[in-house]
Motif scaffolding. Structure first.
Motif, PDB file in Angstrom:
ATOM      1  N   GLU A 170      76.271 -57.916  28.838  1.00 31.46           N
ATOM      2  CA  GLU A 170      76.454 -58.403  30.200  1.00 31.46           C
ATOM      3  C   GLU A 170      77.917 -58.446  30.629  1.00 31.46           C
ATOM      4  O   GLU A 170      78.220 -58.242  31.803  1.00 31.46           O
ATOM      5  N   CYS A 171      78.816 -58.704  29.692  1.00 34.79           N
ATOM      6  CA  CYS A 171      80.217 -58.887  30.105  1.00 34.79           C
ATOM      7  C   CYS A 171      81.198 -57.968  29.372  1.00 34.79           C
ATOM      8  O   CYS A 171      82.411 -58.158  29.491  1.00 34.79           O
ATOM      9  N   LYS A 172      80.725 -56.979  28.611  1.00 29.19           N
ATOM     10  CA  LYS A 172      81.651 -56.055  27.959  1.00 29.19           C
ATOM     11  C   LYS A 172      82.356 -55.204  29.015  1.00 29.19           C
ATOM     12  O   LYS A 172      81.808 -54.922  30.087  1.00 29.19           O
ATOM     13  N   VAL A 173      83.567 -54.757  28.679  1.00 26.85           N
ATOM     14  CA  VAL A 173      84.415 -54.058  29.646  1.00 26.85           C
ATOM     15  C   VAL A 173      84.716 -52.653  29.133  1.00 26.85           C
ATOM     16  O   VAL A 173      85.183 -52.492  27.994  1.00 26.85           O
ATOM     17  N   PRO A 174      84.492 -51.597  29.952  1.00 22.31           N
ATOM     18  CA  PRO A 174      84.797 -50.232  29.514  1.00 22.31           C
ATOM     19  C   PRO A 174      86.286 -49.915  29.665  1.00 22.31           C
ATOM     20  O   PRO A 174      86.991 -50.508  30.484  1.00 22.31           O
ATOM     21  N   TYR A 175      86.765 -48.990  28.825  1.00 23.73           N
ATOM     22  CA  TYR A 175      88.146 -48.506  28.962  1.00 23.73           C
ATOM     23  C   TYR A 175      88.229 -47.122  28.334  1.00 23.73           C
ATOM     24  O   TYR A 175      87.384 -46.725  27.531  1.00 23.73           O
ATOM     25  N   GLU A 176      89.247 -46.376  28.741  1.00 21.04           N
ATOM     26  CA  GLU A 176      89.451 -45.037  28.198  1.00 21.04           C
ATOM     27  C   GLU A 176      90.323 -45.116  26.957  1.00 21.04           C
ATOM     28  O   GLU A 176      91.337 -45.820  26.936  1.00 21.04           O
ATOM     29  N   LEU A 177      89.940 -44.387  25.937  1.00 17.56           N
ATOM     30  CA  LEU A 177      90.636 -44.445  24.656  1.00 17.56           C
ATOM     31  C   LEU A 177      91.939 -43.656  24.743  1.00 17.56           C
ATOM     32  O   LEU A 177      91.938 -42.465  25.069  1.00 17.56           O
ATOM     33  N   PRO A 178      93.094 -44.293  24.473  1.00 15.55           N
ATOM     34  CA  PRO A 178      94.370 -43.573  24.488  1.00 15.55           C
ATOM     35  C   PRO A 178      94.382 -42.450  23.455  1.00 15.55           C
ATOM     36  O   PRO A 178      93.702 -42.525  22.421  1.00 15.55           O
ATOM     37  N   GLU A 179      95.185 -41.426  23.718  1.00 22.70           N
ATOM     38  CA  GLU A 179      95.177 -40.235  22.875  1.00 22.70           C
ATOM     39  C   GLU A 179      95.584 -40.541  21.443  1.00 22.70           C
ATOM     40  O   GLU A 179      94.942 -40.093  20.489  1.00 22.70           O
ATOM     41  N   GLN A 180      96.667 -41.323  21.256  1.00 20.59           N
ATOM     42  CA  GLN A 180      97.153 -41.592  19.895  1.00 20.59           C
ATOM     43  C   GLN A 180      96.121 -42.377  19.085  1.00 20.59           C
ATOM     44  O   GLN A 180      95.884 -42.085  17.905  1.00 20.59           O
ATOM     45  N   VAL A 181      95.496 -43.358  19.717  1.00 24.39           N
ATOM     46  CA  VAL A 181      94.475 -44.150  19.032  1.00 24.39           C
ATOM     47  C   VAL A 181      93.272 -43.281  18.692  1.00 24.39           C
ATOM     48  O   VAL A 181      92.697 -43.369  17.605  1.00 24.39           O
ATOM     49  N   ALA A 182      92.910 -42.382  19.628  1.00 28.77           N
ATOM     50  CA  ALA A 182      91.769 -41.499  19.401  1.00 28.77           C
ATOM     51  C   ALA A 182      92.015 -40.578  18.211  1.00 28.77           C
ATOM     52  O   ALA A 182      91.141 -40.407  17.355  1.00 28.77           O
ATOM     53  N   LEU A 183      93.189 -39.992  18.145  1.00 34.15           N
ATOM     54  CA  LEU A 183      93.500 -39.081  17.046  1.00 34.15           C
ATOM     55  C   LEU A 183      93.518 -39.816  15.711  1.00 34.15           C
ATOM     56  O   LEU A 183      93.125 -39.269  14.682  1.00 34.15           O
TER      57      LEU A 183
END
Length: 612
Positions: free
Chosen positions: A505-518
């Motif tokens: 109900e209250c989770k928040v979406p965000y885009e994964l930064p490139e460095q963290v993704a790699l």
């Protein structure tokens, strides 16, 4: 015919001396005792040789005891007998300055309910006794035969109180016993008589014929000196169930007490009782758990069965002595919490299919691994429930037995009497089992027996504490298992962790930064979710998470992997071969849960190293 009066039972001899029993009565007594072998008093009364009030009066006179009905004058006694009511009799026992809401009989039941539960119905009916009053010095015990000192001693030990015998009539005893325990269970009593009353329990003092006492948290709490402690215990247990806690920690310190619930794997502190009530609170829980309340120097284990509403919860209780007193941990187990599908625990469909296929195999070894508290027992019970069929002989050896299921022959290990995992396994193998579940392989002897069972046509499921599934191989080799035997015997290896689920109900979406993704082998720009900040969320109550989900790796041991294990191929090559066969390891499972928005990246990193 001359009678040897000295050989008569005490009550018969006393009544004869006072000329209340004639010679003819005494001649009829042997036949009556044959009809009522458990109690001379019952034989005299039911055989209509003497009135029940006379028997109680004689016992009280001889032993110098009070007789509870003697406090009532003759007119009141006649009126009570005419009304078939014990109300007037009991009103004189409880001298109250002001009226009470409960009736006299209800007062006795309410004030002595806890004591009666500890004594147990079986003991009360067996010895013809019933608690009638409790105070700070002990309790009055209504006895049909107050001279039975062995019965009084047993009751005192069970109740943990000083017992004062009080003479009581048979009808009043029956009324109070029925009020405490309900109508007599004739079938169980006949079965008890057929068994000869032999105790078959272990050294924990339990009798097989004892009725399981289930604590009802909805039951009204009786007024009295101990009501505050009972209320505190009930609140702790009720709140923990409502919060969905997996265990309760009650910890003493020098000037304070701390109570914490483990909710979704995280300890959360709650309001604790004052330090002055710590010992009474622990004692109450130890009594409910059938522990020795006088023993505080050594660890103890016990169990409580309780219900709240329609829900039943089993509690596993453990105490350990600390410098400030006994710390108690209570583990909450809900049988209804075992799902009917592995997928509901978090298994991927392919993982669940592979796990069940191995569990239905005719022979082999299966291991579930992970740290303490990672849900290994839940996985095994879910699996056993799915393969529990009438044509399968399934046996388990556990320490302790956490959930009880119909169709499973479950054994609780008792090392102190020689019933170990290894000894139980050896006995089971002589009973033609199809599936065997061993709670944990802890030593070389148990490992070797499991190996022999797997190689001789049995399927064995067990657990080990390792960081991942393939480490089972090295662990068993270290225990002395030969690799050339291990390869052919292994059927499946599984490892798991538990991660907190994000609140939907209250989770928040965000885009994964490139460095963290790699760094975590994820696609840059992928949409992940993090904990929201909504203290008013009605679903998670502002915690940001609700419940837990499993992260799994399931490695079926194919013929090629078995050959690699038998030939002692390095583990990194075995892992590569398993991955080439489509195995999803912990890190892979964690990434799937991340992309599905079930868990936060920070939560997964806490359990596994992703992308290493």
């Amino acid at each position: 015919m001359l009678l040897n009066v000295q050989n008569l039972p005490l009550i018969a001899r006393l009544l004869h001396e006072r000329e209340l029993l004639t010679e003819g009565h005494l001649e009829a007594l042997p036949k009556l005792r044959a009809d009522h072998p458990d109690s001379v008093e019952e034989a005299l009364i039911l055989g209509q040789l003497v009135e029940e009030t006379v028997v109680a009066d004689e016992h009280a006179r001889h032993l110098g005891l009070s007789w509870m009905e003697k406090v009532v004058d003759e007119a009141d006694r006649k009126e009570a007998a005419r009304d078939h009511s014990i109300g007037r009799l009991l009103e004189h026992l409880f001298e109250e300055d002001k009226p009470v809401e409960l009736g006299p009989l209800a007062q006795v039941v309410a004030s002595c309910r806890d004591v009666a539960d500890r004594i147990t119905e079986n003991v009360c009916r067996k010895h013809r006794v019933v608690p009638v009053r409790r105070d700070e010095k002990g309790m009055d015990l209504g006895c049909l035969n107050p001279s039975d000192f062995a019965a009084a001693e047993e009751v005192s030990m069970r109740a943990g109180l000083i017992v004062r015998p009080v003479a009581i009539t048979m009808s009043l005893l029956g009324d109070l016993t029925g009020a405490f325990f309900g109508e007599r269970d004739v079938v169980r009593e006949i079965a008890s008589e057929a068994s000869g009353g032999v105790k078959v329990g272990g050294d924990d003092g339990e009798d097989e014929e004892d009725v399981e006492v289930i604590l009802d948290l909805a039951r009204p709490i009786p007024a009295g000196r101990d009501s505050q402690v009972v209320r505190i215990v009930n609140v702790i247990l009720t709140q923990s169930i409502e919060e969905g806690a997996s265990d309760i920690h009650i910890e003493p310190y020098e000037d304070a007490v701390r109570v914490r619930y483990r909710i979704d794997g995280k300890l959360v502190e709650t309001t604790a009782p004052p330090r002055s009530l710590f010992i009474p609170t622990i004692s109450r829980l130890k009594i409910l758990s059938k522990m020795d309340i006088a023993e505080k120097r050594i660890p103890q284990d016990g169990a409580i069965a309780l219900k709240t509403g329609e829900k039943r919860v089993d509690l596993r209780v453990s105490t350990v002595p600390t410098v400030y007193g006994e710390k108690m941990v209570i583990r909450l187990l809900e049988k209804e919490g075992i799902p009917d599908k592995l997928e509901k625990l978090g298994f991927a469909e392919a993982q669940a299919s592979a796990f069940l296929a191995a569990a239905r195999a005719p022979n082999g070894l299966m291991f579930v691994t992970g740290p303490t508290g990672s849900g290994k027992s839940t996985t095994l019970y879910c699996c056993l429930n799915l393969i529990n069929e009438p044509h399968e002989n399934i046996v388990t050896v556990e320490d302790p037995v956490e959930y009880k299921f119909y169709g499973l022959n479950q054994v609780h290990v008792r090392s102190q009497v020689g019933l170990t995992f290894a000894s139980a396994l050896r006995s089971f193998l002589r009973q033609d089992p199809d599936k065997i579940m061993v709670g944990e392989v802890r030593d070389q002897e148990t490992a070797e027996i499991c190996m022999r069972a797997a190689l001789t046509g049995h399927l064995v499921l067990s657990t080990l504490h390792t960081n991942n599934s393939l480490q089972v191989i090295n662990r068993l080799v270290d225990m002395g298992i030969e690799p050339f035997l291990l390869g052919p015997a292994l059927r499946l290896l599984e490892a798991q962790r538990l991660a907190r689920k994000l609140c939907p109900e209250c989770k928040v979406p965000y885009e994964l930064p490139e460095q963290v993704a790699l760094r975590h082998l994820l696609e840059p720009g992928a949409t992940l979710y993090r904990t929201g900040v909504d203290p008013d969320c009605g679903y998670c109550r502002g915690n940001g998470s609700k419940g837990r989900v499993g992260i799994y790796e399931v490695v079926p041991i194919t013929d090629s992997l078995g050959e690699m294990i038998a030939s002692q191929t390095p583990m990194n090559e075995v892992e590569d071969a398993a991955r080439a066969q489509g195995v999803q390891f912990l890190a892979d499972s964690a990434r799937v849960k991340l992309l599905e928005g079930l868990v936060a990246l920070e939560e997964v990193s806490e359990y596994v190293k992703v992308g290493t």
